[in-house]
Design an enzyme around this catalytic site. Structure first.
Site, mmCIF file in Angstrom:
data_model
loop_
_atom_site.group_PDB
_atom_site.id
_atom_site.type_symbol
_atom_site.label_atom_id
_atom_site.label_comp_id
_atom_site.label_asym_id
_atom_site.label_seq_id
_atom_site.Cartn_x
_atom_site.Cartn_y
_atom_site.Cartn_z
ATOM 1 N N GLY A 17 -4.571 -16.675 7.814
ATOM 2 C CA GLY A 17 -4.469 -16.967 6.389
ATOM 3 C C GLY A 17 -3.943 -18.368 6.151
ATOM 4 O O GLY A 17 -3.248 -18.636 5.153
ATOM 5 N N ALA A 18 -4.283 -19.298 7.043
ATOM 6 C CA ALA A 18 -3.658 -20.625 7.047
ATOM 7 C C ALA A 18 -4.332 -21.640 6.147
ATOM 8 O O ALA A 18 -3.907 -22.795 6.099
ATOM 9 C CB ALA A 18 -3.616 -21.166 8.476
ATOM 10 N N SER A 145 5.442 -7.746 1.780
ATOM 11 C CA SER A 145 5.742 -7.937 0.362
ATOM 12 C C SER A 145 6.880 -7.001 -0.032
ATOM 13 O O SER A 145 7.077 -5.946 0.588
ATOM 14 C CB SER A 145 4.507 -7.634 -0.495
ATOM 15 O OG SER A 145 4.840 -7.619 -1.875
ATOM 16 N N TYR A 158 -2.927 -2.639 -3.484
ATOM 17 C CA TYR A 158 -2.239 -3.720 -2.776
ATOM 18 C C TYR A 158 -0.900 -3.227 -2.242
ATOM 19 O O TYR A 158 -0.565 -3.436 -1.074
ATOM 20 C CB TYR A 158 -2.041 -4.893 -3.720
ATOM 21 C CG TYR A 158 -1.286 -6.063 -3.133
ATOM 22 C CD1 TYR A 158 -1.933 -6.998 -2.328
ATOM 23 C CD2 TYR A 158 0.068 -6.242 -3.385
ATOM 24 C CE1 TYR A 158 -1.247 -8.074 -1.787
ATOM 25 C CE2 TYR A 158 0.768 -7.311 -2.855
ATOM 26 C CZ TYR A 158 0.112 -8.228 -2.065
ATOM 27 O OH TYR A 158 0.803 -9.291 -1.529
#
Length: 335
Positions: A17-18, A145, A158
């Site tokens: 996810g860079a 998260s 999510y």
């Protein structure tokens, strides 16, 4: 089992996810600190441009395009890191996508695709990284998260993916510890962070997806990730505001269940149009760290600083306590 983590300037770090958001901030910060960094994401053109620009600045970075939902692609990225840099010292699972929709209105294919990235992306990253990290030890860091600790209407799918991720990381840590594997396993739990994730999301609620407040700057998460790359920690929450929400949800569940759907109305802005297409299935809209919509996002978190530097915090508190005692004693002597 002794876990020894190297200084950043001696590390090889792989980050999924860079190409945007937290992953991009982490890659840049790590490279500036002297680490050799392999950036992994779906947006090959963006990665190619970033690598060219950063290498021109003297940073030691490479890239490998891969979808974390594809186990073979993630394994290829791990193999490429070893090919170009010789080993892997830290692996960061950061790739993630978002979906705004009530659960009964969430399309099955989108629900599955979200889990393919958010949950199975972590599974694939861990399975690719652990054999390499086992050889000389290292850090395995996953960005989760705060919603892994509480439910979230409108972002229920999510939140469910983050609950699953937290459970997987915790169980993996237990298994590796029991096997005597010298890998530090860390879960990072950010609060609402000012990244483009809402703008990239699939959205069935109308308006543009927004970041749930309170909103913090992504550099705080990048710094927490890299702190955990050099010092072993089980879990770190980034942003005291998010932790306060979790504590409220866990201690006052009935009240939280009544208030949360009301607060969820702020998850979308009806004055704005959701950008299309979303990045749920394809890499789109990459190349930015921040959303551009929250110039006043919080750049500090006293709670996170205290969690990352407990010794310093204890010393400060001890100093304050000592000063208070001295002040009290001086007052007694004057009376």
């Amino acid at each position: 089992m002794a876990i020894r983590l190297k200084p950043l300037n001696e590390q090889v770090i792989v980050i999924t996810g860079a190409s945007s958001g937290i992953g991009l901030a982490t890659a840049r910060t790590a490279a500036e600190a002297g680490a050799r960094v392999l950036m992994v994401a779906r947006s090959e053109d963006v990665l190619r441009d970033l690598v060219a620009r950063w290498q021109a600045e003297g940073l030691r970075v490479e890239a490998k395009a891969a979808d974390v939902g594809d186990a073979a692609g993630v394994q290829a990225a791990a193999d490429y890191a070893v090919e170009v840099f010789g080993r892997i010292d830290t692996w960061v699972n950061d790739a993630g996508v978002a979906l705004y929709a009530k659960l009964m209105e969430t399309p099955d294919d989108e629900h599955e695709r979200l889990f393919r990235t958010n949950y199975f992306g972590v599974v694939h990253g861990c399975k690719a990284a652990v054999p390499h990290l086992t050889k000389q030890g290292g850090a395995l860091i996953t960005v989760g998260s705060t919603v892994s600790d509480m439910p979230s209407p409108v972002m229920g799918a999510y939140a469910a993916s983050k609950h699953a991720t937290k459970a997987y990381v915790a169980a993996l840590r237990m298994e590796l510890q029991a096997a005597g594997v010298p890998i530090s396993v860390t879960l990072i739990k950010p609060s609402g962070i000012d990244t483009p994730i809402g703008q990239h999301a699939a959205n069935h609620e109308g308006g543009e997806g927004q970041i749930p407040p309170p909103i913090y700057d992504p550099q705080l998460v990048a710094d927490a990730i890299l702190a955990c790359a050099v010092t072993s920690r089980r879990t770190i929450t980034v942003g005291g505001g998010g932790l306060a929400q979790v504590l409220f949800a866990n201690h006052f569940p009935t009240l939280f269940e009544w208030l949360a759907p009301i607060g969820a109305k702020a998850f979308t802005d009806p004055r704005k149009t959701q950008p299309e297409p979303s990045n749920l299935k394809w890499g789109v809209g990459a190349g930015r760290i921040r959303s551009g919509e929250h110039p006043h996002a919080r750049k500090t978190s006293l709670y996170t600083s205290a969690a990352l530097h407990p010794g310093t915090t204890s010393a400060i508190l001890a100093g304050l306590a000592g000063s208070a005692v001295a002040w009290w004693w001086a007052g007694r002597r004057r009376t």
